[in-house]
Scaffold this active site. Structure first.
Site, PDB file in Angstrom:
ATOM      1  N   CYS A   1       0.886  -1.158   0.000  1.00  0.00           N
ATOM      2  CA  CYS A   1       0.000   0.000   0.000  1.00  0.00           C
ATOM      3  C   CYS A   1       0.923   1.206   0.000  1.00  0.00           C
ATOM      4  CB  CYS A   1      -0.899   0.003   1.242  1.00  0.00           C
ATOM      5  SG  CYS A   1      -1.841   1.531   1.408  1.00  0.00           S
TER       6      CYS A   1
ATOM      7  N   CYS B   1      -2.693  -0.231   4.089  1.00  0.00           N
ATOM      8  CA  CYS B   1      -3.853  -1.106   3.921  1.00  0.00           C
ATOM      9  C   CYS B   1      -3.419  -2.568   3.878  1.00  0.00           C
ATOM     10  CB  CYS B   1      -4.600  -0.734   2.644  1.00  0.00           C
ATOM     11  SG  CYS B   1      -5.238   0.943   2.722  1.00  0.00           S
TER      12      CYS B   1
END
Lengths: 206, 116
Positions: free
Chosen positions: A104, A109
């Site tokens: 990410c 994430c």
């Protein structure tokens, strides 16, 4: 000794978090018991063992694997791993031709229900910056060298879709049951920065 | 102000916070379409990484309709849009020194993309 002195050896970030936490608790905006439950959940209940069960099931059950590749959220829910940061899952299958790797670049994430909370390096600026521009260099530092002919496909989790890598089933793992197979699945192999263990690396697995 | 209680933690984690929206919005693109990302420099939140602005790629997957983070962060407007996985060659993003075969897939919304 004042409170300030007791905390003087703590790094700035820790101090700031502590100050923020005590303020939120004091104002009644955060319930300390809820904080403890959250920490307890991700320290002991939700972690990469969940993901390794998904992978082991996919290695031993071709129908499950098909469902997993078609609709990962639903297939993973069959094993009971659902919820926050796993609402929209996609599973990426590795092969001799393609090796998938997840990052990410914008923040951190990560698919919590199957992998737990991300490791520190996953959130670090060097990993996030280098995974997209030099994935082979990053893999090498993780001890993974792939043939020049294997395509590396990096997935930048810029949206709310969460990715889980389905690594290749190790050679010499024929005849192993799901539980033994799960022991071969490492966290990094499900991020794509590592490979699963071979049965010889897990003494008790045969 | 609602405060999360310890007894509700399990329920809240299980429920999650879905960003997928159950609204039909016509998709501008389909898998196989060649697209080019917009070259933009907004002051606020965006999920189009700078390294992928003004680059050509191919739509690989259609994920469905999701909240558009740029407007949602700015003023709470969910502005639901189609989300795709778009594939870029390493060479398109990084030039000659990059591998000939490696790819980067990025999840991108309709408003980041034009037909190439």
């Amino acid at each position: 000794m004042s409170d300030r002195h007791e905390h003087a050896h703590l790094p700035d970030t820790v101090l700031r978090v502590k100050a923020l936490e005590s303020l939120l608790v004091e104002k009644g905006l955060v319930d300390p018991a809820a904080l403890d439950t959250l920490i307890e959940t991700y320290e002991h209940k939700v972690g990469p063992r969940n993901g390794s069960r998904v992978v082991a099931r996919a290695w031993s059950d071709p129908d499950f694997k098909q469902r997993l590749l078609r609709n990962a959220s639903a297939a993973i829910a069959e094993l009971g791993f659902t919820g926050r940061q796993g609402e929209d899952m996609v599973v990426l299958e590795n092969s001799e031709k393609v090796h998938n790797m997840v990052v990410c670049t914008l923040c951190s994430c990560y698919p919590w229900p199957v992998l737990g909370l991300p490791p520190v390096w996953y959130k670090s600026a060097p990993y996030r910056a280098r995974a997209v521009i030099d994935p082979r260099g990053v893999l090498k530092e993780f001890g993974v060298e792939l043939p020049e002919t294997t395509e590396i496909r990096v997935w930048d989790s810029t949206a709310e879709v969460r990715y889980l890598v389905l690594p290749m089933r190790p050679r010499d793992s024929e005849g192993m049951d799901e539980e033994a197979l799960a022991e071969l699945v490492t966290r990094d192999s499900m991020i794509g920065t590592g490979l699963p263990l071979s049965p010889s690396q897990v003494p008790s697995s045969k | 102000m609602r405060v999360l209680r310890a007894s509700d933690v399990g329920k809240v984690l299980l429920k999650g916070g879905p960003a997928r929206v159950d609204t039909q919005v016509p998709a501008k693109f389909k898998p196989g379409d060649e697209v080019v990302t917009r070259n933009m420099s907004p002051e606020g939140h965006t999920r189009l990484p700078r390294y992928a602005r003004g680059r050509r790629g191919v739509v690989k997957r259609h994920h469905g309709v999701f909240i558009f983070p740029d407007t949602h962060a700015a003023n709470g407007d969910k502005n639901p849009q189609n989300l795709y996985s778009v594939c870029f060659t390493a060479r398109e993003l990084w030039g000659e020194p990059a591998s000939e075969i490696d790819k980067v897939n990025i999840d991108l919304w309709d408003d980041y993309l034009d037909r190439a």
